[in-house]
Design a protein around this motif. Structure first.
Motif, PDB file in Angstrom:
ATOM      1  N   PRO A   1      24.815  39.973  26.572  1.00 20.69           N
ATOM      2  CA  PRO A   1      25.476  39.163  27.600  1.00 20.69           C
ATOM      3  C   PRO A   1      24.519  38.717  28.700  1.00 20.69           C
TER       4      PRO A   1
ATOM      5  N   ARG B   1      25.965  37.617  35.464  1.00 18.41           N
ATOM      6  CA  ARG B   1      26.249  36.922  36.706  1.00 18.41           C
ATOM      7  C   ARG B   1      25.533  37.665  37.835  1.00 18.41           C
TER       8      ARG B   1
ATOM      9  N   ASP C   1      26.689  41.259  38.509  1.00 14.68           N
ATOM     10  CA  ASP C   1      26.913  42.051  37.299  1.00 14.68           C
ATOM     11  C   ASP C   1      25.906  43.181  37.118  1.00 14.68           C
TER      12      ASP C   1
ATOM     13  N   SER D   1      39.397  39.049  31.403  1.00 13.82           N
ATOM     14  CA  SER D   1      39.088  37.647  31.148  1.00 13.82           C
ATOM     15  C   SER D   1      37.714  37.452  30.516  1.00 13.82           C
ATOM     16  N   ARG D   2      36.959  38.550  30.333  1.00 14.64           N
ATOM     17  CA  ARG D   2      35.614  38.474  29.760  1.00 14.64           C
ATOM     18  C   ARG D   2      35.565  39.268  28.459  1.00 14.64           C
ATOM     19  N   ASP D   3      34.482  39.073  27.708  1.00 17.02           N
ATOM     20  CA  ASP D   3      34.297  39.855  26.490  1.00 17.02           C
ATOM     21  C   ASP D   3      34.313  41.339  26.811  1.00 17.02           C
TER      22      ASP D   3
ATOM     23  N   ASP E   1      36.802  43.612  32.787  1.00 16.47           N
ATOM     24  CA  ASP E   1      37.527  42.406  33.209  1.00 16.47           C
ATOM     25  C   ASP E   1      38.171  41.786  31.976  1.00 16.47           C
TER      26      ASP E   1
END
Length: 335
Positions: free
Chosen positions: A25, A28, A31, A93-95, A91
């Motif tokens: 990944p 961000r 992160d 909404s993420r992988d 999260d």
């Protein structure tokens, strides 16, 4: 990296999670890149597998409860460095973390308890955060006047930790349900003051135990099926915390009793960007309780290796709804 992925939503009979090579990944600014050492498999994973498909040309990676080692830090992170042992729930909404590596916002993780192994730690974050949010209100305490709490499904992952949280953090009398001899022993070991058989009439069992009604109920699953019984279990002006909002959920029968209903979603703070740092703060409290010997891991079964066979076994066990505690996959320690 390797990850267990699928493309189209499917039932267990058509299980299609396969090991695939994917890029590590991209981070961000806020992160952490975490090398996953162990992850838990939860009922929510199986629900998402049945209903979420990937966009064309993409895949879905499930899993949002893990323990691992920090491999890289983003420029806006604080409090973590490469090599730290951490745990958390990610999260939605993420992988997810059915993979060698996962990228997560640093605010939703914490340093794992030094007294726990990676699998033991991976079994805790989501369950604890869910129980905390469902049970506690302002000032991180039970609602005013709550002295008795009934946990429906006391032997499951969330039920197990809810019982422990209540005993470690509050003075409430804790009543929990279990039906099999082994699940009853487990709930008693978690610290429940009273254990009821949820295959029998609960109101009758409460009365026989000298408890007319309780101040609060936590329904960990199958909430819709429990609603009809709530007026017999909950006092007027009591509190009902639900973890699943079935589309047929009808709470109109609670109206005459002014019962408060709370729907808890462990990912809400992250999905709405409403103080996501609270997730990390809750986990730091969990670490303190574990290291003080007040909370124990709810790990019950460990499957070694990131394989299609292991993840299918885990999903099968979870979907039977008979699991005591949590099931975790442990990844190899050296890559």
């Amino acid at each position: 990296m390797q990850a267990l992925t699928y493309q189209n939503a499917h039932e267990l009979t058509d299980f299609a999670l396969d090991l695939q090579e994917l890029p590590v990944p991209t981070l961000r600014d806020s992160d952490l890149l975490i090398r996953v050492r162990a992850f838990a498999v939860n009922p929510g994973d199986t629900v998402i597998r049945r209903f979420r498909s990937a966009a064309p040309g993409q895949t879905v990676t499930l899993g949002w409860e893990f323990a691992g080692i920090v491999e890289q830090v983003g420029p806006l992170t604080t409090g973590f460095q490469v090599g730290d042992e951490v745990y958390g729930a990610g999260d939605l909404s993420r992988d997810g973390n059915y993979a060698d590596y996962v990228a997560v916002d640093y605010r939703v993780v914490a340093h794992k308890p030094s007294t726990l192994s990676f699998p033991e730690a991976a079994a805790l974050p989501m369950s604890f955060q869910t129980a905390w949010g469902a049970l506690l209100r302002s000032d991180n305490q039970l609602p005013a006047g709550v002295n008795t709490v009934l946990v429906l499904g006391g032997a499951g992952g969330i039920g197990s930790i809810a019982v422990q949280l209540l005993k470690a953090h509050t003075s409430a009398v804790v009543i929990a349900t279990a039906s099999r001899p082994e699940s009853k022993r487990w709930v008693e070991a978690m610290g429940a003051d009273v254990v009821l058989d949820h295959s029998q009439d609960l109101a009758t069992q409460l009365t026989q135990g000298g408890i007319e009604k309780v101040d609060m109920v936590l329904a960990t699953r199958s909430s819709a099926s429990h609603l009809a019984a709530m007026p017999q279990l909950l006092k007027a002006y009591g509190h009902l915390a639900l973890l699943d909002a079935h589309q047929s959920l009808d709470v109109s029968g609670l109206t005459p009793y002014s019962i408060s209903v709370h729907l808890e979603n462990v990912f809400a703070r992250v999905l709405t960007n409403q103080h996501p740092e609270q997730q990390g703060l809750i986990l730091r409290k969990l670490t303190q309780l574990v290291e003080a010997g007040k909370i124990r891991s709810t790990l019950q079964k460990t499957l070694p290796g990131l394989t299609s066979e292991n993840i299918r076994t885990a999903h099968e066990l979870v979907e039977k709804s008979e699991m005591i505690g949590k099931i975790v996959l442990e990844l190899e320690s050296v890559r």
